[in-house]
Design a protein around this motif. Structure first.
Motif, PDB file in Angstrom:
ATOM      1  N   ARG A   1       4.033  30.889 -20.576  1.00 57.67           N
ATOM      2  CA  ARG A   1       3.008  30.445 -19.629  1.00 57.67           C
ATOM      3  C   ARG A   1       2.387  29.136 -20.096  1.00 57.67           C
ATOM      4  N   ILE A   2       2.101  28.253 -19.140  1.00 54.31           N
ATOM      5  CA  ILE A   2       1.315  27.050 -19.386  1.00 54.31           C
ATOM      6  C   ILE A   2       0.073  27.118 -18.512  1.00 54.31           C
ATOM      7  N   ASN A   3      -1.082  27.014 -19.138  1.00 59.06           N
ATOM      8  CA  ASN A   3      -2.348  26.987 -18.401  1.00 59.06           C
ATOM      9  C   ASN A   3      -2.842  25.546 -18.290  1.00 59.06           C
ATOM     10  N   ILE A   4      -3.254  25.146 -17.104  1.00 59.43           N
ATOM     11  CA  ILE A   4      -3.758  23.796 -16.858  1.00 59.43           C
ATOM     12  C   ILE A   4      -5.224  23.894 -16.464  1.00 59.43           C
ATOM     13  N   LYS A   5      -6.070  23.133 -17.159  1.00 58.41           N
ATOM     14  CA  LYS A   5      -7.503  23.196 -16.900  1.00 58.41           C
ATOM     15  C   LYS A   5      -8.094  21.805 -16.739  1.00 58.41           C
ATOM     16  N   ASN A   6      -8.760  21.595 -15.601  1.00 61.46           N
ATOM     17  CA  ASN A   6      -9.527  20.374 -15.318  1.00 61.46           C
ATOM     18  C   ASN A   6      -8.686  19.107 -15.500  1.00 61.46           C
ATOM     19  N   ALA A   7      -7.582  19.053 -14.786  1.00 60.59           N
ATOM     20  CA  ALA A   7      -6.701  17.878 -14.839  1.00 60.59           C
ATOM     21  C   ALA A   7      -6.974  16.953 -13.650  1.00 60.59           C
ATOM     22  N   LYS A   8      -6.638  15.691 -13.849  1.00 60.56           N
ATOM     23  CA  LYS A   8      -6.721  14.688 -12.780  1.00 60.56           C
ATOM     24  C   LYS A   8      -5.351  14.037 -12.644  1.00 60.56           C
ATOM     25  N   ILE A   9      -4.837  14.002 -11.412  1.00 60.80           N
ATOM     26  CA  ILE A   9      -3.513  13.438 -11.157  1.00 60.80           C
ATOM     27  C   ILE A   9      -3.637  12.376 -10.074  1.00 60.80           C
ATOM     28  N   VAL A  10      -3.112  11.191 -10.350  1.00 60.75           N
ATOM     29  CA  VAL A  10      -3.145  10.089  -9.381  1.00 60.75           C
ATOM     30  C   VAL A  10      -1.719   9.579  -9.191  1.00 60.75           C
ATOM     31  N   TYR A  11      -1.257   9.618  -7.952  1.00 59.19           N
ATOM     32  CA  TYR A  11       0.050   9.025  -7.618  1.00 59.19           C
ATOM     33  C   TYR A  11      -0.194   7.772  -6.790  1.00 59.19           C
ATOM     34  N   SER A  12       0.319   6.634  -7.246  1.00 55.95           N
ATOM     35  CA  SER A  12       0.134   5.349  -6.559  1.00 55.95           C
ATOM     36  C   SER A  12       1.491   4.765  -6.208  1.00 55.95           C
ATOM     37  N   GLU A  13       1.545   4.127  -5.037  1.00 60.83           N
ATOM     38  CA  GLU A  13       2.807   3.546  -4.575  1.00 60.83           C
ATOM     39  C   GLU A  13       2.532   2.234  -3.850  1.00 60.83           C
ATOM     40  N   THR A  14       3.217   1.196  -4.268  1.00 58.28           N
ATOM     41  CA  THR A  14       3.099  -0.112  -3.616  1.00 58.28           C
ATOM     42  C   THR A  14       4.178  -0.237  -2.557  1.00 58.28           C
ATOM     43  N   ASP A  15       3.768  -0.567  -1.320  1.00 55.25           N
ATOM     44  CA  ASP A  15       4.700  -0.619  -0.194  1.00 55.25           C
ATOM     45  C   ASP A  15       5.470  -1.937  -0.187  1.00 55.25           C
ATOM     46  N   ALA A  16       6.735  -1.845   0.200  1.00 59.16           N
ATOM     47  CA  ALA A  16       7.589  -3.032   0.210  1.00 59.16           C
ATOM     48  C   ALA A  16       7.165  -4.026   1.290  1.00 59.16           C
ATOM     49  N   THR A  17       6.619  -3.536   2.417  1.00 59.53           N
ATOM     50  CA  THR A  17       6.246  -4.422   3.532  1.00 59.53           C
ATOM     51  C   THR A  17       4.846  -4.994   3.352  1.00 59.53           C
ATOM     52  N   THR A  18       3.883  -4.117   3.147  1.00 60.01           N
ATOM     53  CA  THR A  18       2.494  -4.566   3.084  1.00 60.01           C
ATOM     54  C   THR A  18       2.113  -5.166   1.728  1.00 60.01           C
ATOM     55  N   LYS A  19       2.899  -4.832   0.711  1.00 61.23           N
ATOM     56  CA  LYS A  19       2.589  -5.235  -0.683  1.00 61.23           C
ATOM     57  C   LYS A  19       1.270  -4.632  -1.168  1.00 61.23           C
ATOM     58  N   ALA A  20       0.728  -3.686  -0.398  1.00 56.85           N
ATOM     59  CA  ALA A  20      -0.501  -2.994  -0.780  1.00 56.85           C
ATOM     60  C   ALA A  20      -0.139  -1.666  -1.440  1.00 56.85           C
ATOM     61  N   THR A  21      -1.106  -1.098  -2.144  1.00 57.03           N
ATOM     62  CA  THR A  21      -0.861   0.122  -2.911  1.00 57.03           C
ATOM     63  C   THR A  21      -1.643   1.286  -2.319  1.00 57.03           C
ATOM     64  N   GLY A  22      -0.915   2.339  -1.976  1.00 59.79           N
ATOM     65  CA  GLY A  22      -1.540   3.563  -1.494  1.00 59.79           C
ATOM     66  C   GLY A  22      -1.714   4.551  -2.636  1.00 59.79           C
ATOM     67  N   GLU A  23      -2.631   5.510  -2.451  1.00 59.92           N
ATOM     68  CA  GLU A  23      -2.985   6.397  -3.554  1.00 59.92           C
ATOM     69  C   GLU A  23      -3.215   7.814  -3.054  1.00 59.92           C
ATOM     70  N   ILE A  24      -2.644   8.774  -3.782  1.00 57.10           N
ATOM     71  CA  ILE A  24      -2.938  10.187  -3.561  1.00 57.10           C
ATOM     72  C   ILE A  24      -3.666  10.679  -4.805  1.00 57.10           C
ATOM     73  N   LEU A  25      -4.807  11.301  -4.601  1.00 56.57           N
ATOM     74  CA  LEU A  25      -5.657  11.694  -5.719  1.00 56.57           C
ATOM     75  C   LEU A  25      -5.857  13.215  -5.726  1.00 56.57           C
ATOM     76  N   PHE A  26      -5.668  13.822  -6.893  1.00 54.83           N
ATOM     77  CA  PHE A  26      -5.918  15.244  -7.092  1.00 54.83           C
ATOM     78  C   PHE A  26      -6.895  15.382  -8.263  1.00 54.83           C
ATOM     79  N   THR A  27      -8.053  15.962  -8.005  1.00 58.79           N
ATOM     80  CA  THR A  27      -9.064  16.119  -9.058  1.00 58.79           C
ATOM     81  C   THR A  27      -9.384  17.605  -9.264  1.00 58.79           C
ATOM     82  N   HIS A  28     -10.019  17.899 -10.404  1.00 60.33           N
ATOM     83  CA  HIS A  28     -10.417  19.278 -10.735  1.00 60.33           C
ATOM     84  C   HIS A  28      -9.222  20.224 -10.571  1.00 60.33           C
ATOM     85  N   THR A  29      -8.118  19.824 -11.147  1.00 61.50           N
ATOM     86  CA  THR A  29      -6.875  20.575 -11.000  1.00 61.50           C
ATOM     87  C   THR A  29      -6.777  21.674 -12.052  1.00 61.50           C
TER      88      THR A  29
END
Length: 639
Positions: A377-405
């Motif tokens: 077993r692996i127990n995970i406590k109070n983790a923060k996960i951020v996934y970021s992706e820069t788009d090929a067209t807009t050249k801007a970066t989008g973000e998915i945020l997971f907190t209190h994981t």
């Protein structure tokens, strides 16, 4: 008579008083020389005893103890090891001994012989120490009773090399029992007892010869504390002891290495390992890229994810110590991960070589870990996960945020026997999506599937849909003007090649603004007319609608080979959300055609307006030129 009586009386007095006076005088003049002689004898005797113990007895006992120690090392190792040192000080009075330039040296000829006899150990040790201190050695007892008692052994800044080469014959059942340490040493000592052994600030060089390519790991600043070592006729069967000790604690300070690919730095502030508690604790663990994001891609020349991992604390309990030390297999009960900060970034705008992600999902990467693992077993406590992706067209970066994981993972393994017994790794995760809504996700990974098959299902709770702008605005060129999201249920069967399942999206008051990228402008531009058409004619503002009809969203997404695990997860859900809002693939095709037509029409109108404006400007300039010409003629005639 009186005269005679007086004379006799006076004589009696005289005869009485004289001896009393002499007795008193004799007591006062008793000679002192016996005490002086006794004191001198005591001083001489004490001095002689001191010098005897300091200089004579030491020389008497030192060669005896040296011989016994050297013989003990030879016997206990089947002559594989011997010890050398430049000097050995022994004080019989205090029982302290110090060895200078101490070395534990393996005999290569004996080692090769043991290999041929199939008796060689899996690990060879080479130890050198500038100074080794032994406190309170019972030398006389060791000589007379064959019992060697030592209070402490202190080794400062030793240099230790471990050469690991596993032999198959050590894994097989041998005929007869091998000799125990007690059986080996009993001709020299019938008991060996050491209260504590301390090795401070060790330099360790680990050479692994178990793979086709020899790997070498160097560690610095290690402390090892061994408590209550006892070897006698009974200690070998004592269940409270581990290898004849009550406990071994290992501490590694400021451990850091560069990953084999040279792209990341791995650091651990402190590693603590306790045999008594059967656990490992790692404080402040980090894996950080050596380069900035732009330089990272330039260095690799390829697309892919960049990871930044930080953990406040990781501890592993109930470790099988024999497998870990002997075969480098991590078989344990529970791993606890506290305060994780995980950042994953990918740049789709980078024009380098695309890398295939087939076989790179988490459960598949686990199978390639060099260390054999089996964690219950692996127990995970109070983790923060951020996934970021820069788009090929807009050249801007989008973000998915997971907190209190928080959550747990079961059956984390790459062990073939364990996978045959149970091929599924399961994960239950509870987190805050975009720091705005509760999200519960269940994963089921098939560890034996060659295509990386897994399932993920869960529920996203109520939240304000405008929070999605961080994701959909840079990556989908959509601005969410309003959306009251009630719930999102999903269940997707996925693999390295596709994702199929179902999404149930409950929402109200959906209104969006479509955007576009315009050359020369950094900000995305609004598409007013097309957005109005989308909101009024295409998208459903509520689900269920006003008649109570609910639209389910089927997922049927082909996974591109270069699509990463996290990117695939949300894009598969997006594939189910589109039909839920009335934007299915059929509608999407029509909308795209309509957008092109409307865009062309708008461009035509815009071009016509620009041309008309330009013609007006030209006619205005012509009229002005005529007026200027007439005015000049009038002026010339007047002159």
């Amino acid at each position: 008579m009186s005269v005679i009586t007086k004379s006799l009386h006076s004589c009696y007095q005289c005869s009485y008083k004289v001896p009393m006076a002499e007795e008193i005088r004799s007591k006062k003049k008793f000679p002192k020389w016996p005490f002086v002689i006794l004191a001198m004898v005591a001083i001489i005797g004490g001095t002689a005893y001191y010098f005897y113990n300091e200089y004579i007895a030491g020389f008497r006992w030192k060669p005896v103890l040296q011989r016994q120690l050297k013989e003990l090392v030879l016997r206990s190792s089947d002559s594989l090891y011997h010890i050398e040192y430049s000097d050995f000080d022994l004080n019989v009075t205090t029982g302290n001994a110090t060895l200078y330039d101490f070395r534990l040296i393996p005999d290569t000829a004996v080692y090769e012989k043991l290999i041929r006899l199939k008796k060689a150990p899996d690990n060879i040790f080479i130890l050198s120490v500038k100074k080794l201190s032994i406190k309170n050695v019972g030398a006389r007892k060791a000589y007379r009773e064959k019992i060697l008692n030592i209070d402490d052994i202190i080794i400062d800044k030793p240099n230790l090399t471990i050469i690991s080469k596993r032999f198959g014959f050590n894994d097989t059942v041998k005929v007869g029992k091998p000799k125990t340490p007690y059986q080996i040493m009993k001709k020299v000592f019938k008991q060996l007892k050491i209260d504590s052994v301390s090795l401070k600030d060790i330099s360790l060089n680990y050479i692994d010869k178990n793979k086709p390519v020899t790997r070498q790991t160097q560690l610095q600043h290690i402390d090892i504390d061994i408590s209550d070592v006892l070897i006698d006729s009974l200690s070998g069967s004592d269940p409270s002891r581990f290898y004849y000790t009550k406990g071994v604690n290992v501490t590694v300070h400021d451990y850091h290495i560069t990953t084999p690919d040279g792209l990341y730095n791995a650091m651990v502030k402190k590693i603590y390992f306790s045999m008594a508690d059967r656990n490992i604790i790692l404080d402040r663990v980090s894996l950080t890229p050596k380069y900035s994001r732009d330089d990272f891609y330039k260095e690799t020349g390829k697309t892919g994810d960049i990871f930044t991992l930080k953990f406040k604390k990781i501890d592993i309990d109930d470790i099988d110590l024999q497998d870990l030390l002997r075969a480098q297999d991590l078989y344990a009960g529970t791993m606890n991960i506290n305060g994780a900060d995980v950042q994953i970034y990918t740049n789709n705008a980078f024009k380098g070589k695309k890398t295939s992600k087939i076989g790179m999902d988490p459960q598949q990467s686990l199978q390639r870990v060099a260390l054999d693992m089996r964690l219950k077993r692996i127990n995970i406590k109070n983790a923060k996960i951020v996934y970021s992706e820069t788009d090929a067209t807009t050249k801007a970066t989008g973000e998915i945020l997971f907190t209190h994981t928080n959550g747990y993972i079961l059956n984390v393994t790459n062990d073939d026997d364990q996978k045959r017994r149970n091929p599924y790794m399961r994960a239950v995760i509870n987190t805050q999506f975009m720091d705005a809504a509760p999200l519960n996700v269940n994963f089921k990974f098939n560890l034996a599937a060659k295509d990386g098959a897994f399932n993920y299902s869960g529920e996203l709770g109520k939240f304000d849909g405008t929070k999605l702008d961080k994701l959909v605005k840079p990556l989908a060129m959509v601005h969410v003007q309003s959306a009251d999201i009630e719930k999102l249920d999903f269940n997707v069967d996925a693999s390295n090649y596709s994702g199929k399942g179902d999404v149930k999206f409950y929402y109200n008051n959906l209104k969006i603004q479509l955007l576009k990228k315009v050359e020369g402008k950094s900000e995305l531009q609004k598409q007013g007319l097309i957005s109005a058409l989308a909101n009024n004619l295409i998208l459903e503002s509520n689900n269920p609608d006003k008649k109570g009809v609910f639209r389910s969203g089927p997922v049927d997404l082909k996974r591109e080979p270069d699509l990463s695990f996290f990117s695939f997860l949300y894009k598969a859900l997006l594939d189910g959300i589109k039909p839920s809002v009335g934007y299915d693939k059929k509608t999407e095709t029509k909308v795209n055609v309509a957008i092109v037509k409307v865009s062309n029409l708008l461009n035509t109108i815009k071009t016509f307006q620009q041309d008309r404006k330009q013609r007006r400007e030209e006619r205005k300039k012509e009229r002005q030129a005529k007026r200027d010409s007439l005015n000049k003629i009038k002026t010339d005639k007047g002159n």
